[in-house]
Design a protein around this motif. Sequence first.
Motif, PDB file in Angstrom:
ATOM      1  N   LEU A 223      45.918  22.475  33.448  1.00 26.39           N
ATOM      2  CA  LEU A 223      45.299  21.168  33.723  1.00 26.39           C
ATOM      3  C   LEU A 223      45.838  20.584  35.027  1.00 26.39           C
ATOM      4  O   LEU A 223      45.099  19.973  35.790  1.00 26.39           O
ATOM      5  CB  LEU A 223      45.557  20.197  32.566  1.00 26.39           C
ATOM      6  CG  LEU A 223      44.705  20.401  31.319  1.00 26.39           C
ATOM      7  CD1 LEU A 223      45.012  19.321  30.297  1.00 26.39           C
ATOM      8  CD2 LEU A 223      43.228  20.398  31.647  1.00 26.39           C
ATOM      9  N   GLY A 224      47.154  20.804  35.261  1.00 22.49           N
ATOM     10  CA  GLY A 224      47.746  20.362  36.520  1.00 22.49           C
ATOM     11  C   GLY A 224      47.083  21.071  37.699  1.00 22.49           C
ATOM     12  O   GLY A 224      46.742  20.438  38.702  1.00 22.49           O
ATOM     13  N   ASP A 225      46.865  22.370  37.547  1.00 25.11           N
ATOM     14  CA  ASP A 225      46.203  23.146  38.612  1.00 25.11           C
ATOM     15  C   ASP A 225      44.796  22.612  38.857  1.00 25.11           C
ATOM     16  O   ASP A 225      44.355  22.450  39.995  1.00 25.11           O
ATOM     17  CB  ASP A 225      46.098  24.632  38.219  1.00 25.11           C
ATOM     18  CG  ASP A 225      47.466  25.282  38.136  1.00 25.11           C
ATOM     19  OD1 ASP A 225      48.437  24.648  38.604  1.00 25.11           O
ATOM     20  OD2 ASP A 225      47.554  26.395  37.597  1.00 25.11           O
ATOM     21  N   LEU A 226      44.097  22.335  37.745  1.00 30.63           N
ATOM     22  CA  LEU A 226      42.719  21.837  37.861  1.00 30.63           C
ATOM     23  C   LEU A 226      42.723  20.504  38.594  1.00 30.63           C
ATOM     24  O   LEU A 226      41.888  20.270  39.474  1.00 30.63           O
ATOM     25  CB  LEU A 226      42.108  21.688  36.460  1.00 30.63           C
ATOM     26  CG  LEU A 226      40.673  21.201  36.421  1.00 30.63           C
ATOM     27  CD1 LEU A 226      39.762  22.155  37.158  1.00 30.63           C
ATOM     28  CD2 LEU A 226      40.198  21.059  34.980  1.00 30.63           C
ATOM     29  N   SER A 227      43.685  19.646  38.252  1.00 27.29           N
ATOM     30  CA  SER A 227      43.744  18.335  38.891  1.00 27.29           C
ATOM     31  C   SER A 227      44.039  18.486  40.387  1.00 27.29           C
ATOM     32  O   SER A 227      43.428  17.821  41.219  1.00 27.29           O
ATOM     33  CB  SER A 227      44.790  17.477  38.179  1.00 27.29           C
ATOM     34  OG  SER A 227      45.628  16.851  39.085  1.00 27.29           O
ATOM     35  N   ASP A 228      44.969  19.404  40.728  1.00 22.56           N
ATOM     36  CA  ASP A 228      45.232  19.665  42.152  1.00 22.56           C
ATOM     37  C   ASP A 228      43.974  20.153  42.842  1.00 22.56           C
ATOM     38  O   ASP A 228      43.659  19.755  43.962  1.00 22.56           O
ATOM     39  CB  ASP A 228      46.328  20.735  42.303  1.00 22.56           C
ATOM     40  CG  ASP A 228      47.693  20.189  41.899  1.00 22.56           C
ATOM     41  OD1 ASP A 228      47.781  18.965  41.662  1.00 22.56           O
ATOM     42  OD2 ASP A 228      48.635  20.992  41.802  1.00 22.56           O
ATOM     43  N   GLY A 229      43.246  21.037  42.132  1.00 18.31           N
ATOM     44  CA  GLY A 229      42.009  21.594  42.697  1.00 18.31           C
ATOM     45  C   GLY A 229      40.999  20.499  42.970  1.00 18.31           C
ATOM     46  O   GLY A 229      40.378  20.458  44.040  1.00 18.31           O
ATOM     47  N   ILE A 230      40.853  19.581  42.006  1.00 18.81           N
ATOM     48  CA  ILE A 230      39.871  18.500  42.181  1.00 18.81           C
ATOM     49  C   ILE A 230      40.282  17.603  43.350  1.00 18.81           C
ATOM     50  O   ILE A 230      39.455  17.219  44.175  1.00 18.81           O
ATOM     51  CB  ILE A 230      39.735  17.678  40.874  1.00 18.81           C
ATOM     52  CG1 ILE A 230      39.048  18.537  39.805  1.00 18.81           C
ATOM     53  CG2 ILE A 230      38.946  16.412  41.108  1.00 18.81           C
ATOM     54  CD1 ILE A 230      38.863  17.838  38.480  1.00 18.81           C
ATOM     55  N   ALA A 231      41.609  17.309  43.417  1.00 20.18           N
ATOM     56  CA  ALA A 231      42.086  16.450  44.510  1.00 20.18           C
ATOM     57  C   ALA A 231      41.836  17.121  45.863  1.00 20.18           C
ATOM     58  O   ALA A 231      41.364  16.481  46.807  1.00 20.18           O
ATOM     59  CB  ALA A 231      43.561  16.142  44.328  1.00 20.18           C
TER      60      ALA A 231
END
Length: 473
Positions: A223-231
């Motif tokens: 989820l952290g990776d996904l959030s970084d990806g979205i940012a």
Amino acid sequence: MRISLKWKFSAFIAALLLFVVIMMSFAVLKGISQYQREQTESAMAKQSEAASARIQQEYVTGARLDAVTFMKLQGRKLAVELGASSGGNRVLLYDGAGETVGDSLPMADAPDVGEALAYAIQNKIAYIVKGDIIDYLAPIAGPEGQLGVFHLQASLAAQHVFYRNVQRMFIAAGVGVLAVSLLFGFVYMNRQAKDIRRLNEAAERIRNGFYDRTPKLARRDELGDLSDGIAAMSEAIQTNIRSQKQFFNNISHELKTPLTSIRAYADLLDMYKDDPELLEEAREAIAQESGRLFELVENALRLSSLERYEFEQRPEKVELKELLEELCMRLKGKADRYGIAINKHLHSAEVWADKESLTHIFMNVLDNAIKYNVQGGSVTLTLKAGDSGLAETEVRDTGIGIPEELRARIFEPFYTANRDRARQSGGSGLGLALVKQLTEKQNGHIQVDSAEGKGTRFVIAFELYDRRKHLQV
Ligand code: ADP
């Protein structure tokens, strides 16, 4: 029906744990009941053996009687004695015909053990469990055969209480596990779901065009990776939009300047129709400005289409030496006008590239080398086919140079290191941006180094033509 992830997850965890508890309780309870049965059987067997031995002893030491008479006479006394020694359990004795000959509790109801008794008379052990009571019947061995049947009636209440207690404990554990796992699963998944909701909101904001407020989740998992990806995605979109806006602003500005100048000359000509000097000046200015406009529009279109579409590249085998010779011829007039000498050291080198793009690349770089040169300066053009499978072209000038801090930016669209000089020479800052894009599209690379006031050197390398690799089509 939409069921939230937190419910699904907690139900799954609870079901899983409950399953484990149920399986475990089955195994444990089964083990207990088997153990209890074995214990009971062995205790009963021991007692009945002892009883049998005691009766046999009485039979052989007493007066010689037949089995039936012996049992009839001694049954009562032996039953009471055996009952007393078995810790208060009821003991009954039967003769070989199944007649009751003794009972340690004669006042109590006679137990109904018909079938088991029939078994025991045939010299076999049988027992019946009814509720908390066990009726254990075993043959009494005598010297000449079976003397009768020993019947022990005992209580299993203590065992059953123990079993039920364990069972109750497991049920309580099951309910506890169910409640706790539902609660923990829910609390845990609620946190996850909250983060997922935040990511969803971030995506929603991006959809609505707000790119600058994408929160990052401080977690080190998928989820952290996904959030970084979205940012990162949001930032990339924002940068892209900004650069498009800037490109648009720049191009509007660059278009206005020559158009204003052309319009001013048109107005002047309207006022002073017969001024031959003005006419000549206007003709020159209009030609120059419209040339600049043409180049600007062409470069801008090319650049934006290069960025957006996979520009149609038609690679072919090109003799770079010939191409560079031709470009030098085309630029000779301009070089002469600026008083600049062009020196050439060209070796033959065949490359596999789009010819039009190559023309554009070298035309721009050579043109800059003349434009940003000094009176009496020179441009040196070198081409060699290196060992590394590359054709290296070096364009070295003796011009004004590029300050070090600006060197990295000259490949950006609309960037001009020296605005006055660029304007004077009709530059708009698109040339090198296009050169870089075109070079990279051909798998080539471009490098620059420069000494301010002394000159600049561009090195542009392309892959050499390789018969095995580049099939001529
Ligand atoms: P322009 O159309 O302004 O020439 P370019 O993209 O071709 O735009 O070049 C960008 C800037 O890089 C120029 O404005 C100039 O300041 C600098 N530049 C490019 N080539 C040279 C060179 N050979 N010598 C000095 N400066 C150069």
